[in-house]
Enzyme design. Structure first.
Site, PDB file in Angstrom:
ATOM      1  N   GLU A  20      93.996  54.870  20.447  1.00 10.08           N
ATOM      2  CA  GLU A  20      93.343  55.942  21.421  1.00 10.08           C
ATOM      3  C   GLU A  20      93.667  56.351  22.531  1.00 10.08           C
ATOM      4  O   GLU A  20      94.264  54.656  23.247  1.00 10.08           O
ATOM      5  CB  GLU A  20      92.358  55.351  21.897  1.00 10.08           C
ATOM      6  N   CYS A  23      91.908  55.349  31.691  1.00 13.18           N
ATOM      7  CA  CYS A  23      92.343  56.509  30.696  1.00 13.18           C
ATOM      8  C   CYS A  23      91.685  57.340  31.211  1.00 13.18           C
ATOM      9  O   CYS A  23      92.208  58.374  30.796  1.00 13.18           O
ATOM     10  CB  CYS A  23      92.258  55.542  29.592  1.00 13.18           C
TER      11      CYS A  23
END
Ligand code: NAD
Length: 503
Positions: free
Chosen positions: A247, A281
């Site tokens: 991720e 993010c």
């Protein structure tokens, strides 16, 4: 940051190296933690192997009962955890609480849905094996290694930890060196409700400790962090063929169509871009706006962003930049944009201070500049005018990342969402997908691969086990040397009937 002692002055015994966790707003020491060595990590993984067998043996119900008790502790002690998150990252209490609340909701979802998602499922055995009963079930991997970042030190790793635990694995977690206290707190509270075995352990330290976890022979390594580190993780895991989930970062775009609710889109752009000081993010970094609503949208964004202030006082909406090294990247992106013809309508060259970055809204920034192409990870937005939404989609997709995206539109919301090259897209909301436990979370391209959250997140931490059980002897037995030419001919006829007809 590191305090090292080679040996104790009193005993002469070697003393473990330690490092300090600092308040990013003041540099005050919040806690001191060991730098775990490769031997420490290997020992933790060995302990976890034993714990994993015991934990898997509890079954779905036993694990759900423990996870729900932990969820209760997290909920009742959320304020204490939020204080620690605030101290280690500098983010406002409200934002710390928000990530904790979301993590609690994910814990509840994973515990509740694991039996249904991972339990045995009947499958059709097909025509040729009609005498078989076919089932598949998802078994735990054993020990899962989790390496996490600092920007959401609860929400982000918990997206791996609780799904891995619910699937029946033990977990060894290496939190970021900027947030070791949060990781320690999570493991300690879990041990309070699961005291029998070290099902969830924490190892602390820097990149070397994380690299040791990659090489420790875990069943899977779940990494969340920057793409650069993700590549190192893959290289280290390759040595033992350890599967990985990555991720990584993003450069998420927000699109505004001509029929959009412009006020809502502006509000979403400013919150999506500036909250957590842009250190998200899936934060909004680029905005593409239909020319018909561009001026209206921009004036609203400028107005809203101008009211957001970075500081450490309770009234400030955003905190400091947690990782000092990021300040230089943000400064470089803004300077490059301005040097290449961009204009700052809010903030700008002077926005980057020693610890804080004030909101910055940039326009007229060339598409090939760093501020548009690289992850900035600061409270900045680039806003660009587009002729139509095809141009907006093309520009949004022209990135090596592909994590999240946002669309504000009435008629074409779903169509545009599908065309965006991203793992997740929010329509007429922002980052909403992260708060929906049933939805898979993850990216494509340099944003990584694999999925946390939802059924896909549970299956990420399990391996499908296929079982074919013979229910009765087949008239045509295919798996024997006693098979005759007549059997083969009958099978050929059956297969021709089933699949050989011309259209
Ligand atoms: P980072 O890559 O610097 O560090 C992440 C973790 O990796 C830390 O625990 C670090 O100690 C460890 N690490 C560093 N070098 C290592 C090595 N060689 N081997 C093993 N482990 C190593 O990232 P960061 O600065 O902590 O986090 C910010 C980044 O994370 C941003 O790019 C952000 O977009 C990304 N992020 C992604 C998601 C997502 O879900 N996709 C969520 C949050 C953050």
């Amino acid at each position: 940051m590191t305090t090292v002692q080679a040996e104790s002055a009193t005993t002469g015994e070697p003393v473990r190296e330690t490092f300090d966790s600092l308040d990013p707003a003041t540099d005050e020491v919040i806690g001191t933690y060991p730098i775990h060595t490769a031997e420490d990590v290997a020992a933790a993984v060995e302990r976890a192997r034993v714990a994993a067998d015991w934990w898997a043996g509890l079954g779905f119900a036993g694990r759900a009962e423990r996870l729900n008790r932990w969820k209760g502790v997290l909920t009742r002690r959320a304020a204490q955890l939020a204080e620690l998150v605030h101290a280690e990252t500098g983010k406002p209490h409200g934002d710390a609480m928000l990530e904790i609340v979301l993590a609690i909701d994910h814990t509840a979802w994973a515990a509740k849905h694991a039996p249904k998602v991972l339990g045995p499922k009947r499958r059709s055995a097909g025509m040729l094996m009609a005498n078989q009963s076919a089932t598949v079930e998802w078994q735990p991997l054993g020990v899962v290694g989790v390496i996490g970042p600092w920007n959401y030190p609860v929400f982000t790793p918990m997206g791996s930890i609780v799904y891995a635990l619910a699937a029946g694995n033990a977990v060894v977690f290496k939190p970021s060196e900027y947030t070791p206290g949060v990781g320690r707190w999570l493991a300690d509270t879990f041990a309070d409700v699961v005291p029998e075995h070290p099902v969830f352990q924490v190892v602390t330290g820097f990149g070397e400790t994380g690299a040791a976890l990659c090489r420790a022979g875990v069943g899977k390594l779940a990494f969340t962090g920057s793409p650069g580190t993700g590549k190192k993780i893959m290289a280290a895991c390759a040595e033992t063929l350890t599967p990985v989930l990555i991720e990584a970062g993003g450069k998420d775009a927000l699109l505004v169509d001509a029929d959009a609710d412009v006020a809502a889109a502006a509000d979403a752009a400013v919150w999506g871009g500036m909250s957590n000081a842009g250190q998200t993010c899936t934060g909004v970094e680029r905005v593409y706006v239909h020319e018909k609503v561009y001026d209206d949208f921009l004036s609203r964004v400028v107005d809203l962003a101008g009211k957001v202030r970075a500081g450490s006082d309770p009234e400030a909406q955003i905190g400091p930049i947690t990782m000092p090294g990021q300040l230089e990247i943000i400064r470089r992106h803004i300077a490059d944009a301005l040097a290449r013809g961009g204009r700052a309508l809010v903030g700008g060259a002077d926005a980057v201070g020693e610890r804080f970055v004030q909101p910055t809204v940039l326009v007229d920034v060339p598409e090939d500049s760093a501020a548009v192409r690289e992850e900035t990870f600061g409270p900045t937005l680039t806003v660009a005018k587009v002729r139509d939404m095809d141009e907006a989609v093309d520009k949004a997709n022209a990135t090596r990342y592909g994590l999240g995206a946002t669309v504000f539109a009435k008629a074409r919301g779903m169509e545009l969402a599908r065309r965006l090259r991203s793992g997740m897209t929010a329509v007429n909301g922002v980052i909403s997908f992260a708060g929906i436990p049933a939805l898979p979370f993850g990216g494509i391209g340099e944003s990584g691969f694999g999925r946390i959250h939802g059924p896909e997140g549970l299956k990420e931490f399990a391996r499908p086990k296929a079982i074919a059980r013979q229910r009765f002897r087949a008239p045509l037995n295919l798996t024997t040397f006693a098979r005759t030419a007549k059997t083969d001919a009958t099978v050929a006829k059956v297969i021709t009937l089933l699949h050989g007809r011309r259209r």
